[in-house]
Design an enzyme around this catalytic site. Structure first.
Site, PDB file in Angstrom:
ATOM      1  N   GLY A  13       0.805  -1.139   0.315  1.00 57.39           N
ATOM      2  CA  GLY A  13       0.265  -0.563   0.121  1.00 57.39           C
ATOM      3  C   GLY A  13       0.591   0.869  -0.294  1.00 57.39           C
ATOM      4  N   GLN A  14       0.069   2.328   0.166  1.00 53.75           N
ATOM      5  CA  GLN A  14       0.882   3.308  -0.022  1.00 53.75           C
ATOM      6  C   GLN A  14       1.798   3.486   1.064  1.00 53.75           C
ATOM      7  OE1 GLN A  14      -0.657   8.251   0.061  1.00 53.75           O
ATOM      8  NE2 GLN A  14      -0.811   7.503   2.132  1.00 53.75           N
ATOM      9  N   ASP A  15       1.682   3.629   2.338  1.00 54.36           N
ATOM     10  CA  ASP A  15       2.025   3.594   3.722  1.00 54.36           C
ATOM     11  C   ASP A  15       3.410   2.488   3.879  1.00 54.36           C
ATOM     12  OD1 ASP A  15       0.463   5.595   4.170  1.00 54.36           O
ATOM     13  OD2 ASP A  15      -0.086   5.091   5.493  1.00 54.36           O
ATOM     14  N   ASP A  58      -3.224 -13.154   4.749  1.00 50.12           N
ATOM     15  CA  ASP A  58      -4.409 -12.652   4.808  1.00 50.12           C
ATOM     16  C   ASP A  58      -3.926 -12.309   5.992  1.00 50.12           C
ATOM     17  OD1 ASP A  58      -7.135 -10.782   4.614  1.00 50.12           O
ATOM     18  OD2 ASP A  58      -6.972 -11.936   2.490  1.00 50.12           O
ATOM     19  N   ALA A  81      -2.088  -3.257   7.412  1.00 52.34           N
ATOM     20  CA  ALA A  81      -2.948  -3.775   6.372  1.00 52.34           C
ATOM     21  C   ALA A  81      -4.563  -3.011   6.737  1.00 52.34           C
ATOM     22  CB  ALA A  81      -2.837  -4.893   6.369  1.00 52.34           C
ATOM     23  N   ALA A  82      -4.966  -3.191   6.163  1.00 46.29           N
ATOM     24  CA  ALA A  82      -6.783  -2.521   6.180  1.00 46.29           C
ATOM     25  C   ALA A  82      -7.079  -2.239   5.084  1.00 46.29           C
ATOM     26  CB  ALA A  82      -7.265  -1.323   6.912  1.00 46.29           C
ATOM     27  N   THR A 125      -6.669   5.808  13.241  1.00 45.33           N
ATOM     28  CA  THR A 125      -7.029   6.820  12.193  1.00 45.33           C
ATOM     29  C   THR A 125      -8.043   8.017  12.853  1.00 45.33           C
ATOM     30  OG1 THR A 125      -8.340   7.302  10.401  1.00 45.33           O
ATOM     31  CG2 THR A 125      -9.000   5.369  11.600  1.00 45.33           C
ATOM     32  N   GLU A 127      -9.879   8.988  11.643  1.00 47.84           N
ATOM     33  CA  GLU A 127     -11.655   8.763  11.671  1.00 47.84           C
ATOM     34  C   GLU A 127     -12.444   8.358  12.774  1.00 47.84           C
ATOM     35  OE1 GLU A 127     -13.252   8.698   7.802  1.00 47.84           O
ATOM     36  OE2 GLU A 127     -11.827   9.946   6.884  1.00 47.84           O
ATOM     37  N   TYR A 149     -15.734   1.939   8.803  1.00 45.37           N
ATOM     38  CA  TYR A 149     -13.818   1.939   8.551  1.00 45.37           C
ATOM     39  C   TYR A 149     -13.875   2.062  10.526  1.00 45.37           C
ATOM     40  CZ  TYR A 149      -9.244   3.905   8.333  1.00 45.37           C
ATOM     41  OH  TYR A 149      -8.399   4.246   7.680  1.00 45.37           O
ATOM     42  N   LYS A 153     -11.705   0.483  13.250  1.00 43.51           N
ATOM     43  CA  LYS A 153     -10.272   0.782  13.444  1.00 43.51           C
ATOM     44  C   LYS A 153     -11.010   1.314  14.757  1.00 43.51           C
ATOM     45  CE  LYS A 153      -7.400   1.292  10.153  1.00 43.51           C
ATOM     46  NZ  LYS A 153      -6.353   0.600  10.335  1.00 43.51           N
ATOM     47  N   HIS A 181      -3.044  11.463   5.320  1.00 40.56           N
ATOM     48  CA  HIS A 181      -1.721  11.854   4.438  1.00 40.56           C
ATOM     49  C   HIS A 181      -1.547  10.732   3.095  1.00 40.56           C
ATOM     50  CE1 HIS A 181      -1.616   8.456   7.477  1.00 40.56           C
ATOM     51  NE2 HIS A 181      -0.846   7.423   6.307  1.00 40.56           N
ATOM     52  N   ARG A 186      -1.157   7.196  -3.018  1.00 40.48           N
ATOM     53  CA  ARG A 186      -2.714   7.278  -2.670  1.00 40.48           C
ATOM     54  C   ARG A 186      -3.944   6.644  -3.661  1.00 40.48           C
ATOM     55  NH1 ARG A 186      -5.044   7.102   1.760  1.00 40.48           N
ATOM     56  NH2 ARG A 186      -5.868   9.351   2.284  1.00 40.48           N
TER      57      ARG A 186
HETATM   58  P1  NAP Z   1      -4.050   1.284   1.870  1.00 39.70           P
HETATM   59  O1  NAP Z   1      -3.129   2.032   0.666  1.00 39.70           O
HETATM   60  O2  NAP Z   1      -4.884   1.602   1.186  1.00 39.70           O
HETATM   61  O3  NAP Z   1      -3.298  -0.119   1.282  1.00 39.70           O
HETATM   62  C1  NAP Z   1      -4.108  -0.860   2.625  1.00 39.70           C
HETATM   63  C2  NAP Z   1      -3.051  -1.936   2.327  1.00 39.70           C
HETATM   64  O4  NAP Z   1      -3.597  -3.521   2.832  1.00 39.70           O
HETATM   65  C3  NAP Z   1      -2.456  -2.987   1.134  1.00 39.70           C
HETATM   66  O5  NAP Z   1      -1.953  -3.082   0.911  1.00 39.70           O
HETATM   67  C4  NAP Z   1      -4.219  -3.742   0.426  1.00 39.70           C
HETATM   68  O6  NAP Z   1      -3.464  -5.143   0.176  1.00 39.70           O
HETATM   69  C5  NAP Z   1      -3.417  -4.408   2.169  1.00 39.70           C
HETATM   70  N1  NAP Z   1      -4.750  -4.857   2.621  1.00 39.70           N
HETATM   71  C6  NAP Z   1      -6.124  -5.124   2.339  1.00 39.70           C
HETATM   72  N2  NAP Z   1      -7.363  -6.370   2.839  1.00 39.70           N
HETATM   73  C7  NAP Z   1      -5.513  -6.852   3.499  1.00 39.70           C
HETATM   74  C8  NAP Z   1      -6.037  -7.670   4.120  1.00 39.70           C
HETATM   75  N3  NAP Z   1      -7.024  -8.561   3.613  1.00 39.70           N
HETATM   76  N4  NAP Z   1      -4.765  -8.516   4.126  1.00 39.70           N
HETATM   77  C9  NAP Z   1      -3.316  -8.658   4.323  1.00 39.70           C
HETATM   78  N5  NAP Z   1      -3.428  -7.018   3.160  1.00 39.70           N
HETATM   79  C10 NAP Z   1      -4.723  -6.713   3.597  1.00 39.70           C
HETATM   80  O7  NAP Z   1      -3.699   2.617   2.951  1.00 39.70           O
HETATM   81  P2  NAP Z   1      -2.297   2.570   3.587  1.00 39.70           P
HETATM   82  O8  NAP Z   1      -2.657   4.717   3.069  1.00 39.70           O
HETATM   83  O9  NAP Z   1      -1.262   3.030   3.223  1.00 39.70           O
HETATM   84  O10 NAP Z   1      -2.601   3.051   5.351  1.00 39.70           O
HETATM   85  C11 NAP Z   1      -1.811   2.236   5.667  1.00 39.70           C
HETATM   86  C12 NAP Z   1      -2.812   1.582   6.934  1.00 39.70           C
HETATM   87  O11 NAP Z   1      -3.369   3.070   8.056  1.00 39.70           O
HETATM   88  C13 NAP Z   1      -4.576   1.506   6.708  1.00 39.70           C
HETATM   89  O12 NAP Z   1      -4.135   0.595   8.141  1.00 39.70           O
HETATM   90  C14 NAP Z   1      -4.788   2.710   6.512  1.00 39.70           C
HETATM   91  O13 NAP Z   1      -6.367   2.392   7.328  1.00 39.70           O
HETATM   92  C15 NAP Z   1      -4.601   4.030   7.980  1.00 39.70           C
HETATM   93  N6  NAP Z   1      -4.111   5.279   7.834  1.00 39.70           N
HETATM   94  C16 NAP Z   1      -3.947   5.576   6.434  1.00 39.70           C
HETATM   95  C17 NAP Z   1      -4.451   6.704   6.061  1.00 39.70           C
HETATM   96  C18 NAP Z   1      -4.087   8.256   5.209  1.00 39.70           C
HETATM   97  O14 NAP Z   1      -4.461   9.011   5.268  1.00 39.70           O
HETATM   98  N7  NAP Z   1      -3.102   7.363   4.799  1.00 39.70           N
HETATM   99  C19 NAP Z   1      -4.416   7.783   7.896  1.00 39.70           C
HETATM  100  C20 NAP Z   1      -4.628   7.546   8.938  1.00 39.70           C
HETATM  101  C21 NAP Z   1      -4.514   5.882   8.697  1.00 39.70           C
HETATM  102  P3  NAP Z   1      -4.145  -4.944  -1.528  1.00 39.70           P
HETATM  103  O15 NAP Z   1      -3.387  -4.609  -2.245  1.00 39.70           O
HETATM  104  O16 NAP Z   1      -4.711  -6.422  -1.700  1.00 39.70           O
HETATM  105  O17 NAP Z   1      -5.401  -4.434  -1.531  1.00 39.70           O
END
Ligand code: NAP
Length: 337
Positions: A13-15, A58, A81-82, A125, A127, A149, A153, A181, A186
């Protein structure tokens, strides 16, 4: 000295991808859990494939988490992961709790059995604050989630705190309450990236292979970007700054909660205005709204107070709102030429 080992769920994912780069730079050995796709898609980590170890699994499969932990024996675990889209979570509430909520508990519990001394980062988060009565929000602001969501969380967050205070088997689980972020990595189902990709397609006069939004429609239709609530207020930072804060939380002696934010609040409309400014266009001519992109229950205004992170971790955002918008627009101008 042996290299430190970090295990990241959601590594593609992004982070996850920015954190991987950050930790490799710091000399860590890095492994990650990824869902196995029908096609071998490594997403944001395809260029890092030779430097990291991938475990297919998973978050809904405690067995796959356990097998990776037994084999890799990490010192640090980052549970990223989420299912991360608040809007989409309304139409898939069960998956929200199963993956984002209970999935996190699988990570905590398997870690307790297999690597009890590992330090864990839980991705909480902003949220979780829902529609807060106080602005800005800090670690003491009550949670009141306004989407599935965020509710999932909050459950994971409370289980993390419980693991931390458990007298018999206390675990080091730090929670980062991160405000939005963004970055060029993203997902296109998030409003900021929809805007910057849309701006790029419009400016480049791109007519074919327009990227698709969260409902599978082209981001630009009849020369316009279709958005939801232009008045929604968020605190947007730059993702690479935020992954550093995750690592800093795990270098502390004691696990704790930290708000990570810029402290600056902007509307979606202001984001669009700034993005069109970067390419010299007037946003009002290119943006329309559709209620289908407005969630049934609204969240916000979200604006974080990162004072505790500054005081204890020494963390501060390096990029401001305008820097972020510029980075994203320029990246998409090159990507969607
Ligand atoms: P993201 O880009 O959507 O990445 C989420 C990752 O989780 C993806 O690699 C996805 O893989 C994986 N995933 C989803 N379902 C899964 C499962 N059942 N088993 C294993 N992996 C799974 O999100 P992000 O922006 O990087 O955020 C990282 C974390 O920070 C998340 O938990 C998010 O909720 C939290 N967060 C993000 C923000 C923000 O603004 N970005 C703010 C606060 C908190 P696939 O490619 O297979 O779907």
């Amino acid at each position: 000295m042996a290299k430190k080992r970090a295990f990241i769920t959601g590594i593609s994912g992004q982070d996850g991808s920015y954190l991987t780069e950050f930790l490799l730079e710091k000399g860590y050995e890095v492994a990650g859990l990824m869902r196995r796709n029908a096609v071998s898609e490594l997403g944001n980590i395809k260029d890092l494939r030779d430097e990291i170890k991938i475990y297919y699994g998973d978050l809904q499969s405690p067995e796959s988490i356990a097998l990776s932990l037994v084999d890799f024996k990490p010192d640090e675990i980052y549970n990223l992961a989420a299912l991360t889209s608040p809007l989409n979570s309304f139409s898939d509430k069960i998956s929200a709790i199963m993956v984002t909520g209970i999935g996190a508990v699988h990570v905590f519990e398997r870690a307790k059995q297999i690597v009890p001394d590992a330090k864990i980062y839980q991705a909480s988060t902003s949220e979780m604050y829902g529609a807060p009565t106080e602005v800005p929000q800090d670690e003491n602001t009550p949670f009141s989630p306004h989407n599935p969501y965020a509710a999932a969380k909050e459950y994971a967050h409370r289980m993390a705190v419980m693991g931390r205070i458990d007298k018999k088997h206390p675990q080091f689980i730090a929670c980062g309450i991160l405000f939005n972020h963004e970055s060029p990595r993203r997902g296109l189902n998030f409003v900021t990236r929809k805007i910057t990709a849309g701006v790029a397609c419009i400016k480049n006069n791109r007519r074919e292979n327009i990227p698709l939004n969260e409902v599978g429609e082209p981001i630009v239709q009849n020369g316009k970007i279709v958005l939801g609530d232009l008045e929604a207020k968020r605190d947007w930072g730059y993702a690479p700054d935020y992954v550093e804060a995750m690592w800093m939380m795990l270098q502390q002696e004691v696990a704790d909660d930290f708000v990570i934010a810029t402290g600056e609040v902007h509307t979606v409309g202001e984001f669009a205005e700034e993005a069109f400014n970067v390419v010299g266009l007037n946003w009002k001519e290119y943006v329309i709204t559709d209620p289908k992109f407005v969630p049934p229950v609204q969240t916000g205004p979200l604006c974080g107070n990162p004072a505790k992170a500054k005081k204890i971790l020494g963390w501060e955002p390096k990029h401001k709102f305008k820097d972020l918008v510029k980075i994203m627009v320029h990246s998409d101008l090159a990507k969607f030429s």
